[in-house]
Design an enzyme around this catalytic site. Structure first.
Site, PDB file in Angstrom:
ATOM      1  N   ASP A   1      -5.769  -0.348   4.222  1.00 11.27           N
ATOM      2  CA  ASP A   1      -5.723   0.973   3.598  1.00 11.27           C
ATOM      3  C   ASP A   1      -7.160   1.512   3.526  1.00 11.27           C
ATOM      4  OD1 ASP A   1      -4.006   3.032   2.820  1.00 11.27           O
ATOM      5  OD2 ASP A   1      -4.471   2.717   0.721  1.00 11.27           O
TER       6      ASP A   1
ATOM      7  N   ASP B   1      -3.379  -3.266   8.097  1.00  7.42           N
ATOM      8  CA  ASP B   1      -4.652  -2.574   7.834  1.00  7.42           C
ATOM      9  C   ASP B   1      -5.033  -2.820   6.381  1.00  7.42           C
ATOM     10  OD1 ASP B   1      -2.246  -0.389   7.785  1.00  7.42           O
ATOM     11  OD2 ASP B   1      -3.559  -0.184   6.047  1.00  7.42           O
TER      12      ASP B   1
HETATM   13  N1  ADE Z   1       2.020   1.305   6.471  1.00 14.38           N
HETATM   14  C1  ADE Z   1       1.113   0.544   7.112  1.00 14.38           C
HETATM   15  N2  ADE Z   1      -0.117   0.706   6.587  1.00 14.38           N
HETATM   16  C2  ADE Z   1       0.016   1.605   5.569  1.00 14.38           C
HETATM   17  C3  ADE Z   1      -0.880   2.186   4.640  1.00 14.38           C
HETATM   18  N3  ADE Z   1      -2.174   1.877   4.638  1.00 14.38           N
HETATM   19  N4  ADE Z   1      -0.374   3.072   3.735  1.00 14.38           N
HETATM   20  C4  ADE Z   1       0.928   3.378   3.728  1.00 14.38           C
HETATM   21  N5  ADE Z   1       1.818   2.872   4.591  1.00 14.38           N
HETATM   22  C5  ADE Z   1       1.376   1.982   5.494  1.00 14.38           C
END
Ligand code: ADE
Length: 281
Positions: free
Chosen positions: A221, A219
């Site tokens: 974030d 992703d």
């Molecule tokens: N693991 C996978 N995506 C994450 C994110 N955006 N923030 C923290 N841990 C994660």
């Protein structure tokens, strides 16, 4: 059912993270349940055969993903692996991307880390009269990183995009970051973010184990306007990327089983890093 003992030391371990709860395609030889002075590891340790060598596999979050990131028994995980002979760990982890060019499904081999855990996870073997300090300026093993990069280069064009360095921010969780935090981590130079690399990598260093993470982006974030991170997104991308992860790990294990890498696999360069202060049974 498989034997619960194995009489040879196993030097190489793979730690699987979210979406990589098992390693299929290898011949299971034994399943070990070592109990350490720091308790039981998150999952039984599977011993798998691979081209004449043996490797260990541990599921960081447990077989049923029952340990949240802040509950993972990191000391037991590392001590149990060290106890069965492990001196080299390849640790998979799902991460959020903090940089536009690191796209979901890309791999990152981090060379740096920033600790944003909150001191609530047991984070050292050095306590209760065992006093020691290890260097941690470079939290990962550059020799191991080199082997992984070479293997990934062979998979390039085959759907595997790999970033050869980066800084992983390890946050406490289990909640994801606020948008302000996400922007702050970007301003710090963070490449990716997760909840698992620390204290795992610190404990591996204390145990004189060569350790390298392989991050798999799931992703962007929440700094990115694309789509805020949520658990479904992380799992969706991990599922579609597991095939690539397994091909990469196959290549890395093939390399590591070669005689030329035996000093690396035995972590000869880390011997004495913690003055042998901790006894791993
Ligand atoms: N693991 C996978 N995506 C994450 C994110 N955006 N923030 C923290 N841990 C994660």
């Amino acid at each position: 059912s498989l034997p619960t003992t194995f009489d040879k030391p196993v030097s190489i371990a793979v730690i699987g993270g979210t979406g990589l709860g098992q390693l299929e395609g290898y011949e299971p030889i034994a399943v070990l349940n070592p109990v350490t002075p720091w308790g039981s590891p998150a999952s039984p340790i599977q011993i798998l055969a691979h081209n004449g060598t043996h490797i260990a596999f541990l599921a960081r979050h447990g077989v049923h993903h029952q340990y949240a990131p802040h509950e993972v028994p990191n000391r037991a995980n590392i001590a149990a692996l060290r106890h069965i002979g492990v001196r080299t760990i390849i640790a998979f982890t799902a991460v959020g991307s903090l940089q536009e060019e690191i796209k979901p499904m890309d791999f990152v081999i981090p060379d740096q880390a920033i600790d944003r855990t909150k001191g609530i996870r047991p984070f050292t073997f050095f306590e209760g009269g065992v006093v020691g300090h290890v260097g941690f300026a470079d939290p990962f093993d550059k020799h191991l990183a080199q082997v992984i990069k070479t293997c990934a280069a062979h998979l390039d064009g085959d759907g595997v995009v790999l970033h050869e360095k980066g800084t992983v921010i390890c946050m406490e969780g289990p909640q994801f970051s606020t948008r302000a935090e996400s922007h702050m981590y970007r301003s710090w130079g963070g490449s990716v973010i997760n909840m698992s690399t620390l204290p795992e990598a610190k404990l591996a260093r204390e145990a004189e184990i060569a350790y390298q993470s392989i991050c798999m982006a799931t992703d962007y974030d929440c700094w990115h306007s694309f789509e805020d991170v949520n658990v479904e997104l992380v799992i969706k991308y991990m599922k579609s990327n597991v095939g690539n992860a397994k091909r990469l790990i196959g290549g890395v294990l093939d390399q590591l089983s070669k005689a030329e890498h035996s000093d690396l696999v035995q972590a000869k360069h880390w011997a004495g890093a913690s003055q042998g202060a901790v006894k791993f049974m």
